[in-house]
Design an enzyme around this catalytic site. Structure first.
Site, PDB file in Angstrom:
ATOM      1  N   PHE A   1     -17.037  30.827   0.658  1.00  0.00           N
ATOM      2  CA  PHE A   1     -16.888  30.449  -0.742  1.00  0.00           C
ATOM      3  C   PHE A   1     -15.421  30.408  -1.136  1.00  0.00           C
ATOM      4  CE2 PHE A   1     -17.320  30.759  -5.352  1.00  0.00           C
ATOM      5  CZ  PHE A   1     -18.338  29.850  -5.570  1.00  0.00           C
ATOM      6  N   VAL A   2     -14.985  29.262  -1.659  1.00  0.00           N
ATOM      7  CA  VAL A   2     -13.572  29.104  -2.043  1.00  0.00           C
ATOM      8  C   VAL A   2     -13.438  28.787  -3.533  1.00  0.00           C
ATOM      9  CG1 VAL A   2     -12.611  28.450   0.202  1.00  0.00           C
ATOM     10  CG2 VAL A   2     -13.667  26.690  -1.223  1.00  0.00           C
TER      11      VAL A   2
ATOM     12  N   ASP B   1     -21.071  20.330  -0.190  1.00  0.00           N
ATOM     13  CA  ASP B   1     -21.621  21.501   0.497  1.00  0.00           C
ATOM     14  C   ASP B   1     -23.025  21.163   0.992  1.00  0.00           C
ATOM     15  OD1 ASP B   1     -22.161  24.051   1.391  1.00  0.00           O
ATOM     16  OD2 ASP B   1     -22.329  24.960  -0.586  1.00  0.00           O
TER      17      ASP B   1
ATOM     18  N   ASP C   1     -15.252  17.963  -6.216  1.00  0.00           N
ATOM     19  CA  ASP C   1     -14.414  18.970  -5.567  1.00  0.00           C
ATOM     20  C   ASP C   1     -14.831  19.227  -4.125  1.00  0.00           C
ATOM     21  OD1 ASP C   1     -16.804  20.153  -6.392  1.00  0.00           O
ATOM     22  OD2 ASP C   1     -15.876  21.763  -7.524  1.00  0.00           O
TER      23      ASP C   1
ATOM     24  N   GLY D   1     -15.657  20.332 -11.710  1.00  0.00           N
ATOM     25  CA  GLY D   1     -14.893  20.523 -10.470  1.00  0.00           C
ATOM     26  C   GLY D   1     -13.968  19.386 -10.080  1.00  0.00           C
TER      27      GLY D   1
ATOM     28  N   ARG E   1     -10.566  27.971 -11.817  1.00  0.00           N
ATOM     29  CA  ARG E   1     -10.360  26.527 -11.640  1.00  0.00           C
ATOM     30  C   ARG E   1      -8.884  26.157 -11.777  1.00  0.00           C
ATOM     31  NH1 ARG E   1     -15.523  24.042 -11.967  1.00  0.00           N
ATOM     32  NH2 ARG E   1     -16.943  24.990 -13.447  1.00  0.00           N
TER      33      ARG E   1
HETATM   34  P1  IMP Z   1     -23.901  20.697  -3.218  1.00  0.00           P
HETATM   35  O1  IMP Z   1     -24.972  19.975  -3.967  1.00  0.00           O
HETATM   36  O2  IMP Z   1     -24.395  21.966  -2.585  1.00  0.00           O
HETATM   37  O3  IMP Z   1     -23.148  19.862  -2.234  1.00  0.00           O
HETATM   38  O4  IMP Z   1     -22.991  21.245  -4.362  1.00  0.00           O
HETATM   39  C1  IMP Z   1     -21.688  20.965  -4.491  1.00  0.00           C
HETATM   40  C2  IMP Z   1     -21.204  21.740  -5.680  1.00  0.00           C
HETATM   41  O5  IMP Z   1     -21.391  23.140  -5.465  1.00  0.00           O
HETATM   42  C3  IMP Z   1     -19.724  21.560  -5.845  1.00  0.00           C
HETATM   43  O6  IMP Z   1     -19.434  20.503  -6.703  1.00  0.00           O
HETATM   44  C4  IMP Z   1     -19.301  22.898  -6.409  1.00  0.00           C
HETATM   45  O7  IMP Z   1     -19.415  22.892  -7.800  1.00  0.00           O
HETATM   46  C5  IMP Z   1     -20.284  23.891  -5.838  1.00  0.00           C
HETATM   47  N1  IMP Z   1     -19.735  24.588  -4.662  1.00  0.00           N
HETATM   48  C6  IMP Z   1     -20.123  24.461  -3.374  1.00  0.00           C
HETATM   49  N2  IMP Z   1     -19.378  25.241  -2.564  1.00  0.00           N
HETATM   50  C7  IMP Z   1     -18.494  25.877  -3.370  1.00  0.00           C
HETATM   51  C8  IMP Z   1     -17.431  26.811  -3.121  1.00  0.00           C
HETATM   52  O8  IMP Z   1     -17.122  27.243  -1.997  1.00  0.00           O
HETATM   53  N3  IMP Z   1     -16.736  27.218  -4.222  1.00  0.00           N
HETATM   54  C9  IMP Z   1     -17.016  26.801  -5.475  1.00  0.00           C
HETATM   55  N4  IMP Z   1     -17.986  25.910  -5.743  1.00  0.00           N
HETATM   56  C10 IMP Z   1     -18.723  25.461  -4.701  1.00  0.00           C
HETATM   57 MG    MG Z   2     -19.018  20.846  -8.915  1.00  0.00          MG
END
Ligand code: IMP
Ligand code: MG
Length: 178
Positions: free
Chosen positions: A150-151, A101, A98, A43, A163
């Site tokens: 979700f984006v 979340d 990227d 990402g 991507r």
């Molecule tokens: P976290 O551990 O939940 O913060 O995960 C972050 C990772 O989840 C990012 O690096 C993305 O790969 C994926 N992710 C989280 N939200 C999205 C979204 O809206 N679109 C695509 N990938 C996402």
């Molecule tokens: Mg990622």
């Protein structure tokens, strides 16, 4: 592919503005130091490459592949698929991803880098979804805030696709039922 997009969340122009803003902030904050940028694959691309063009510092870069996602839902599992090729001991690290979340991935990466002896670890993300947060972590550099939706695009995928979209957007509902 572009036909699958329902709505543009972050335009190409807005992405350019973000890159200029973050590049200037990092250049100022790290003046006199030589940070090492660690991009989280996949990402972080193209964000990291484009961001670095706006950073006026001597710096190095490396990549890690860490995953915590399958499809659209966070599994809460963090796995190292590909590790760094350089030692982070004593280095000022800027982790680039990227999107922040739940924060589980970045939280795990920060802890790992600190355990390996990094001097400092800061986080730079293109997008932040504050409503999704589960782990106690915030980014030092944030491009833009997005709602809990979700984006895809500009590095962000849905099942490894989209991507290569030059902007960030939301997929049409029918794409998920394909
Ligand atoms: P976290 O551990 O939940 O913060 O995960 C972050 C990772 O989840 C990012 O690096 C993305 O790969 C994926 N992710 C989280 N939200 C999205 C979204 O809206 N679109 C695509 N990938 C996402
Ligand atoms: Mg990622």
């Amino acid at each position: 592919m572009k036909n699958d997009i329902k709505k543009i969340s972050v335009s190409k122009e807005k992405i350019e503005e973000i890159l200029t803003k973050l590049g200037a902030q990092i250049t100022k904050d790290y003046e006199g130091r030589e940070p090492m940028f660690i991009g989280l694959l996949k990402g972080c691309n193209p964000f990291m490459v484009d961001l670095l063009k706006h950073v006026d510092l001597y710096c190095t870069l490396d990549y890690m592949d860490v995953s915590s996602y399958a499809g659209m839902k966070s599994t809460g599992n963090v796995r190292i698929n590909h590790d760094l090729s350089t030692n982070v001991e004593g280095k000022d690290i800027i982790v680039v991803d990227d999107i922040l979340d739940t924060g589980r991935t970045l939280n795990a990466v920060v802890q790992l880098l600190k355990a390996r002896g990094a001097k400092s670890v800061s986080l730079c993300v293109l997008l932040d979804k504050p409503e999704g947060r589960v782990a106690p972590i915030e980014a030092n550099y944030v491009g833009d805030l997005v709602p809990n939706e979700f984006v895809v695009g500009y590095g962000l995928d849905y099942n490894e696709k989209y991507r290569n979209l030059p902007y960030i957007g939301v997929l049409k509902e029918e794409v998920y039922s394909k």
